[in-house]
Motif scaffolding. Structure first.
Motif, PDB file in Angstrom:
ATOM      1  N   GLU A 133      -3.496  15.223   2.125  1.00 54.84           N
ATOM      2  CA  GLU A 133      -3.167  16.586   1.692  1.00 54.84           C
ATOM      3  C   GLU A 133      -1.669  16.850   1.745  1.00 54.84           C
ATOM      4  O   GLU A 133      -1.155  17.715   1.035  1.00 54.84           O
ATOM      5  N   ALA A 153     -11.306  10.083   9.819  1.00 58.59           N
ATOM      6  CA  ALA A 153     -11.400  10.842   8.569  1.00 58.59           C
ATOM      7  C   ALA A 153     -10.563  12.116   8.588  1.00 58.59           C
ATOM      8  O   ALA A 153      -9.837  12.390   7.618  1.00 58.59           O
ATOM      9  N   ASP A 183     -18.040  11.398   4.920  1.00 58.12           N
ATOM     10  CA  ASP A 183     -16.600  11.463   5.160  1.00 58.12           C
ATOM     11  C   ASP A 183     -15.844  10.456   4.288  1.00 58.12           C
ATOM     12  O   ASP A 183     -14.711  10.718   3.864  1.00 58.12           O
ATOM     13  N   SER A 211      -9.381   2.567  -0.127  1.00 55.47           N
ATOM     14  CA  SER A 211     -10.407   3.510   0.318  1.00 55.47           C
ATOM     15  C   SER A 211     -11.788   3.137  -0.226  1.00 55.47           C
ATOM     16  O   SER A 211     -12.797   3.333   0.452  1.00 55.47           O
ATOM     17  N   ILE A 254      -7.517  12.568   5.839  1.00 55.01           N
ATOM     18  CA  ILE A 254      -7.558  13.643   4.841  1.00 55.01           C
ATOM     19  C   ILE A 254      -6.343  14.554   4.969  1.00 55.01           C
ATOM     20  O   ILE A 254      -5.720  14.931   3.965  1.00 55.01           O
ATOM     21  N   LYS A 255      -5.953  14.881   6.201  1.00 54.30           N
ATOM     22  CA  LYS A 255      -4.756  15.710   6.393  1.00 54.30           C
ATOM     23  C   LYS A 255      -3.514  15.010   5.852  1.00 54.30           C
ATOM     24  O   LYS A 255      -2.653  15.644   5.226  1.00 54.30           O
ATOM     25  N   LYS A 293     -15.313  12.143   1.088  1.00 52.77           N
ATOM     26  CA  LYS A 293     -14.252  13.148   1.187  1.00 52.77           C
ATOM     27  C   LYS A 293     -12.870  12.490   1.121  1.00 52.77           C
ATOM     28  O   LYS A 293     -11.938  13.038   0.514  1.00 52.77           O
ATOM     29  N   ILE A 294     -12.737  11.324   1.747  1.00 54.05           N
ATOM     30  CA  ILE A 294     -11.453  10.615   1.720  1.00 54.05           C
ATOM     31  C   ILE A 294     -11.130  10.166   0.300  1.00 54.05           C
ATOM     32  O   ILE A 294     -10.000  10.344  -0.181  1.00 54.05           O
ATOM     33  N   ALA A 316     -10.100  13.136  -1.677  1.00 50.55           N
ATOM     34  CA  ALA A 316      -8.766  13.609  -1.282  1.00 50.55           C
ATOM     35  C   ALA A 316      -7.683  12.694  -1.828  1.00 50.55           C
ATOM     36  O   ALA A 316      -6.620  13.154  -2.280  1.00 50.55           O
ATOM     37  N   GLU A 317      -7.936  11.389  -1.816  1.00 53.52           N
ATOM     38  CA  GLU A 317      -6.952  10.435  -2.328  1.00 53.52           C
ATOM     39  C   GLU A 317      -6.745  10.625  -3.827  1.00 53.52           C
ATOM     40  O   GLU A 317      -5.621  10.485  -4.332  1.00 53.52           O
TER      41      GLU A 317
END
Length: 434
Positions: A94, A86, A111, A395, A90-91, A114-115, A118-119
């Motif tokens: 970003e 994860a 997590d 995802s 995520i990085k 969060k992914i 972020a996507e």
């Protein structure tokens, strides 16, 4: 035009599944530009196997931004320990980079959420490399469901068996700690849940499950001695361990199958402080080795699922029932480890009214039932334009496979139904009640 790839987690899986094929099969389409890992020894092993990588830059676990700045990759391949997935996904998102990640995409529903968030904000996209979808048997089952052979899917029975060789290996390694792997209902069963989700094209809603640690850990009935800190290759009571004796003779050293490092590492050749031959009866083990679960889907289907990590043979039994018929198949995995003759896997189709048909599927060479080579073509060449259905996982697929796995062990722990909305933190979710 070639795409540029950087690898986060130079595991045995990374080397065998992605790096080798990039160099040998897809070199016209892919270029490896960076290797990131917590242990420089892994990068050394990778480059010793493929000397042509001598000039590829190496990075430590905190050097992600530097790696991106210096190597300018198009795609990040994430293949480290599960709990590292994860953060790097995520990085990468970003930085507006595409991601190819090994399953599980993350180790928690939090997590996974969060992914997905972020996507949604990124130009990058996530692919989860669920290779089980690509097995010829599994794609044929998908096609039969799509053709309407069994009508609307009403229930699925899936019983998965992991033998004493493969099953014990999870308890020798980092997988045995829930914080590292999410437990086997995520690390392993996410494969199975993704298959069912994909086959029936329905979304899991809630889960009720039971589970236990029956075979491994200090209370395992075959533990020869309650002592912590042992390693198989140096254990003084090794010959009194039935799990070791089943697969090893006295004159041979351990040869544990390990998706991240390959064969067992001894004290003289260890990767950092990690050895994949820890004792399967250690008290630090905090995951289960047996699960049964019922999953309810938004389209009305019900899944009855079980998995056991200490069985005399490896394979699975599947039945998919629908309003027009039933599909059945049985697989005996890794025949040379099954202690009896095994038939070639076929699919039995039972129309609700009519005669049974047995379907013989052309089997392919390659890992995961011939699935790996076809998956790699989709990853590095693009999805097959002649295929009439989606097969690459995104995802959301990764999240719902993880979410189902977390719901399983949370249900075991809390003794109540667990909703996927709870696990994946869907807005306005309400906890399930008995």
């Amino acid at each position: 035009m070639k795409k540029r790839y950087a690898v986060c987690g130079v595991s045995n899986r990374a080397i065998g599944m992605f790096i080798g094929p990039m160099l040998k099969t897809f070199s016209a389409h892919a270029e490896l530009v960076g290797l990131l890992d917590i242990d420089p020894r892994r990068q050394e092993v990778c480059k010793s196997k493929y000397p042509e990588l001598a000039d590829v830059k190496e990075y430590g676990p905190d050097d992600f931004a530097q790696m991106v700045s210096e190597t300018k990759p198009d795609v990040i391949i994430v293949t480290g320990r599960d709990d590292t997935h994860a953060p790097y996904i995520i990085k990468a998102l970003e930085h507006d980079l595409d991601v190819m990640t090994e399953k599980p995409m993350a180790t928690t529903g939090s997590d996974a959420r969060k992914i997905m968030d972020a996507e949604a904000k990124s130009k990058g996209k996530v692919i989860v490399t669920f290779n089980y979808r690509y097995s010829p048997i599994h794609t044929k089952i998908k096609e039969m469901v799509l053709e309407g052979k069994i009508g609307r899917v009403t229930s699925v029975d899936l019983n998965w068996y992991i033998d004493t060789y493969h099953g014990a290996s999870y308890f020798k390694r980092w997988n045995r700690i829930r914080e590292n792997s999410g437990g086997l209902s995520i690390h392993k069963s996410s494969h199975h849940f993704d298959l069912v989700n994909w086959w029936i094209d329905q979304t899991p809603v809630d889960v009720f499950a039971f589970g236990a640690l029956n075979y491994y850990g200090p209370e395992g009935e075959l533990n020869p001695e309650k002592v912590d800190g042992r390693h198989c290759s140096t254990c003084e009571v090794r010959r009194d361990c039935a799990y070791d004796a089943r697969w090893n003779t006295r004159s041979k050293t351990m040869s544990v199958k390990d998706d991240h490092l390959g064969t067992v590492q001894t004290e003289k050749a260890a990767y950092s402080t990690y050895r994949p031959d820890a004792c399967i009866f250690d008290s630090e083990i905090n995951i289960e080795d047996t699960y049964t679960a019922t999953v309810r889907y938004d389209g009305g289907a019900l899944l009855s699922y079980s998995v056991n990590f200490s069985v005399p043979y490896e394979g699975y039994r599947l039945a998919i029932n629908g309003t027009k018929g039933r599909i059945e198949t049985v697989e005996y995995h890794i025949p040379n480890r099954v202690p009896f003759p095994t038939p070639v896997q076929t699919i039995d189709y039972f129309p609700l009214f009519g005669s049974k048909e047995t379907i013989h599927v052309v089997h392919r060479e390659g890992g995961h039932g011939g699935g790996d080579p076809v998956l790699l073509e989709d990853l590095f060449l693009g999805a097959d334009p002649n295929r009439t259905y989606d097969i690459l996982s995104g995802s959301r697929d990764g999240a719902y496979s993880i979410g189902t796995g977390e719901a399983v062990w949370r249900s075991v722990k809390e003794n109540r139904p667990i909703t996927l909305d709870e696990v994946l933190q869907v807005k306005d979710s309400v906890p399930a009640t008995v």
